[in-house]
Design an enzyme around this catalytic site. Structure first.
Site, mmCIF file in Angstrom:
data_model
loop_
_atom_site.group_PDB
_atom_site.id
_atom_site.type_symbol
_atom_site.label_atom_id
_atom_site.label_comp_id
_atom_site.label_asym_id
_atom_site.label_seq_id
_atom_site.Cartn_x
_atom_site.Cartn_y
_atom_site.Cartn_z
ATOM 1 N N LYS A 139 0.836 -1.177 0.000
ATOM 2 C CA LYS A 139 0.000 0.000 0.000
ATOM 3 C C LYS A 139 0.885 1.247 0.000
ATOM 4 O O LYS A 139 2.001 1.153 0.510
ATOM 5 C CB LYS A 139 -0.980 0.015 1.168
ATOM 6 C CG LYS A 139 -0.407 -0.301 2.563
ATOM 7 C CD LYS A 139 0.734 0.444 3.177
ATOM 8 C CE LYS A 139 0.738 1.917 3.363
ATOM 9 N NZ LYS A 139 1.969 2.422 4.044
ATOM 10 N N TYR A 224 -4.438 4.225 6.262
ATOM 11 C CA TYR A 224 -4.952 3.275 7.264
ATOM 12 C C TYR A 224 -6.298 3.743 7.824
ATOM 13 O O TYR A 224 -7.189 2.930 8.085
ATOM 14 C CB TYR A 224 -3.946 3.088 8.406
ATOM 15 C CG TYR A 224 -2.768 2.227 8.017
ATOM 16 C CD1 TYR A 224 -2.882 0.843 8.021
ATOM 17 C CD2 TYR A 224 -1.565 2.783 7.629
ATOM 18 C CE1 TYR A 224 -1.812 0.041 7.655
ATOM 19 C CE2 TYR A 224 -0.485 1.994 7.254
ATOM 20 C CZ TYR A 224 -0.623 0.619 7.264
ATOM 21 O OH TYR A 224 0.432 -0.171 6.895
HETATM 22 P P1 NDP Z 1 12.452 1.570 2.199
HETATM 23 O O1 NDP Z 1 13.002 2.861 1.743
HETATM 24 O O2 NDP Z 1 12.925 1.034 3.499
HETATM 25 O O3 NDP Z 1 12.720 0.446 1.103
HETATM 26 C C1 NDP Z 1 12.340 0.611 -0.230
HETATM 27 C C2 NDP Z 1 13.263 -0.238 -1.100
HETATM 28 O O4 NDP Z 1 12.810 -0.091 -2.448
HETATM 29 C C3 NDP Z 1 14.716 0.186 -1.105
HETATM 30 O O5 NDP Z 1 15.452 -0.355 -0.047
HETATM 31 C C4 NDP Z 1 15.197 -0.326 -2.442
HETATM 32 O O6 NDP Z 1 15.520 -1.692 -2.327
HETATM 33 C C5 NDP Z 1 13.939 -0.246 -3.322
HETATM 34 N N1 NDP Z 1 13.983 0.875 -4.272
HETATM 35 C C6 NDP Z 1 13.867 0.755 -5.614
HETATM 36 N N2 NDP Z 1 13.946 1.937 -6.212
HETATM 37 C C7 NDP Z 1 14.134 2.845 -5.233
HETATM 38 C C8 NDP Z 1 14.303 4.270 -5.239
HETATM 39 N N3 NDP Z 1 14.286 4.986 -6.380
HETATM 40 N N4 NDP Z 1 14.469 4.890 -4.047
HETATM 41 C C9 NDP Z 1 14.468 4.191 -2.898
HETATM 42 N N5 NDP Z 1 14.317 2.849 -2.847
HETATM 43 C C10 NDP Z 1 14.150 2.179 -4.000
HETATM 44 O O7 NDP Z 1 10.857 1.738 2.201
HETATM 45 P P2 NDP Z 1 9.811 0.822 2.972
HETATM 46 O O8 NDP Z 1 10.254 -0.572 2.928
HETATM 47 O O9 NDP Z 1 9.519 1.421 4.276
HETATM 48 O O10 NDP Z 1 8.491 1.027 2.058
HETATM 49 C C11 NDP Z 1 8.335 0.366 0.828
HETATM 50 C C12 NDP Z 1 6.834 0.218 0.518
HETATM 51 O O11 NDP Z 1 6.223 -0.545 1.548
HETATM 52 C C13 NDP Z 1 6.070 1.527 0.458
HETATM 53 O O12 NDP Z 1 5.104 1.487 -0.553
HETATM 54 C C14 NDP Z 1 5.400 1.619 1.812
HETATM 55 O O13 NDP Z 1 4.191 2.363 1.802
HETATM 56 C C15 NDP Z 1 5.132 0.171 2.106
HETATM 57 N N6 NDP Z 1 5.089 -0.123 3.546
HETATM 58 C C16 NDP Z 1 4.057 -0.863 4.039
HETATM 59 C C17 NDP Z 1 3.973 -1.151 5.366
HETATM 60 C C18 NDP Z 1 2.866 -1.979 5.893
HETATM 61 O O14 NDP Z 1 2.746 -2.111 7.109
HETATM 62 N N7 NDP Z 1 2.040 -2.571 5.045
HETATM 63 C C19 NDP Z 1 4.972 -0.650 6.319
HETATM 64 C C20 NDP Z 1 6.058 0.052 5.695
HETATM 65 C C21 NDP Z 1 6.091 0.315 4.359
HETATM 66 P P3 NDP Z 1 16.740 -2.340 -3.150
HETATM 67 O O15 NDP Z 1 17.952 -1.666 -2.622
HETATM 68 O O16 NDP Z 1 16.649 -3.770 -2.837
HETATM 69 O O17 NDP Z 1 16.493 -2.040 -4.608
#
Ligand code: NDP
Length: 374
Positions: A139, A224
């Site tokens: 989401k 949420y």
């Molecule tokens: P993070 O920044 O921690 O991780 C995102 C990952 O996406 C990065 O580590 C990277 O992984 C990849 N990525 C690819 N392209 C990009 C870019 N241009 N910039 C930054 N990162 C990029 O974010 P979150 O994990 O917190 O959030 C990711 C998604 O999950 C969002 O949509 C958020 O809303 C959702 N979310 C949902 C939650 C829930 O409870 N359902 C809780 C937290 C987040 P790599 O290095 O492997 O390419």
């Protein structure tokens, strides 16, 4: 019912678990995965985006009954190496953002869980669908309803499932509150309040970059309260009004909402009053009021444990790891056609996106915006 073949595979896996030494050599771990993939009823998932939430999901999958983490898609080779070692992921199941369309030729992956910044979900999910794999999107599914609908259309055209990571739809206390409302224990529902927020840190993170986030607190945490208003009230809203407050325009630039209060009106006359913010801590509260009773949950959508009180006493359902239950239930949706109590399909995601579009329009115009979600 378990087939003999699956039983034998499990038996041989258990035997292997007894004989494999604690420090499992890398190749042996990779072998154990290919062994596992012969179980057709196990959802074999690749995670795309190995960030903070992707890491949490990967850990939660380890205790799933029907889901196995078998692959990764990442732009960071060092993370891929760490994940391969930690989870025994074979090299042939590792991709980057340029080459992951080739996943279509990989019979050992059933689904891709997209856990990247919001604005990337649309194109990534569409590519996953075109590769013939089921897509799970975090989401918000997209950054507006049109993009969300394009994702739904692409998955329908490819004949694959699109599921959204709405983990609360499987959380036991949340489901008990919904059961109480449905059974009439709360009487006629009159009012819902949803408060969702936290104080966001690092100003350079993608969440504060509109190109990657598509919005601020509303897309991230306010969703949420939007989604919760719908499943707690049990109706679809027909209008929205909204007001925005911005105390720090330097941090919360154009296109990044800091704090928005919004109101939703439902066909029965129920109203919801909600707050979405990146500038207040400890805001995670739902309150549902009916003519005969009430439910209050705080925390209501955090990772847990969810705590709730009702007019007849505390909510006391089992504490679960949300993402473990979510993933096992998603396997049941995909393989058994199971219908969850509250949907987690792409259409469900599009409804939230339509409400977010309407909230942004209401903020901009100051007008009440009508909605048609049914
Ligand atoms: P993070 O920044 O921690 O991780 C995102 C990952 O996406 C990065 O580590 C990277 O992984 C990849 N990525 C690819 N392209 C990009 C870019 N241009 N910039 C930054 N990162 C990029 O974010 P979150 O994990 O917190 O959030 C990711 C998604 O999950 C969002 O949509 C958020 O809303 C959702 N979310 C949902 C939650 C829930 O409870 N359902 C809780 C937290 C987040 P790599 O290095 O492997 O390419």
């Amino acid at each position: 019912m378990e087939t003999r073949r699956i039983f034998l595979q499990k038996a041989s896996l258990s035997a292997m678990a007894l004989t494999v030494p604690t420090l499992t050599p890398f190749t042996a771990m990779a072998d154990s995965i290919s062994e596992f993939t012969r179980d057709e009823k196990t959802l074999r998932v690749a995670i795309m985006g190995l960030g903070s939430y992707g890491t949490r999901v990967a850990e939660a999958i380890q205790t799933c009954k029907r889901v196995k983490l078998v692959g990764v898609i990442s732009g960071t080779p060092s993370k891929v190496l760490t994940w391969r070692e930690k989870y025994g992921i074979p090299e042939k199941n590792c991709y980057n953002y340029e080459n992951f369309d080739a996943i279509k030729d990989n019979p050992d992956i059933d689904a891709v869980y997209v856990i990247t910044p919001n604005a990337l979900h649309k194109d990534q999910v569409i590519r996953v669908a075109k590769a013939g794999k089921h897509a799970i999107s975090e989401k918000p599914m997209a950054v507006n309803a049109a993009d969300g609908q394009a994702m739904v259309d692409a998955c329908n055209a490819a004949g694959v499932h699109l599921l959204i990571g709405y983990r609360m739809h499987f959380e036991p206390n949340t489901l008990e509150a919904i059961r109480m409302r449905k059974s009439g224990e709360l009487g006629d529902i009159r009012f819902f309040q949803g408060l969702s927020g936290f104080t966001i840190g690092d100003p350079t993170q993608w969440r504060l970059n509109p190109e990657l986030s598509g919005g601020g607190a509303m897309m991230d945490i306010g969703i949420y309260s939007i989604n919760g208003a719908r499943y707690m009230v049990g109706e679809e809203p027909i209008w929205v009004t909204a007001q925005e407050v911005k105390t720090n325009p330097e941090k919360f630039k154009e296109g990044i909402d800091e704090t928005i209060t919004f109101q939703l009106g439902f066909p029965s006359g129920v109203i919801a009053s909600c707050l979405s913010t990146y500038n207040m801590n400890n805001l995670d509260r739902f309150y549902l009021n009916g003519s005969k009773g009430w439910v209050e949950m705080q925390p209501s959508t955090g990772y847990g444990p969810i705590k709730g009180m009702t007019h007849k006493g505390p909510l006391d359902e089992p504490i679960v790891t949300h993402q473990t239950v979510q993933m096992d239930e998603m396997a049941a949706i995909i393989f058994d056609g199971k219908k969850p109590e509250v949907p987690v399909d792409g259409e469900e995601g599009v409804k939230d996106m339509k409400i977010i579009d309407a909230i942004f329009k209401a903020v901009k115009t100051g007008e009440k915006v009508t909605l048609s979600l049914t």
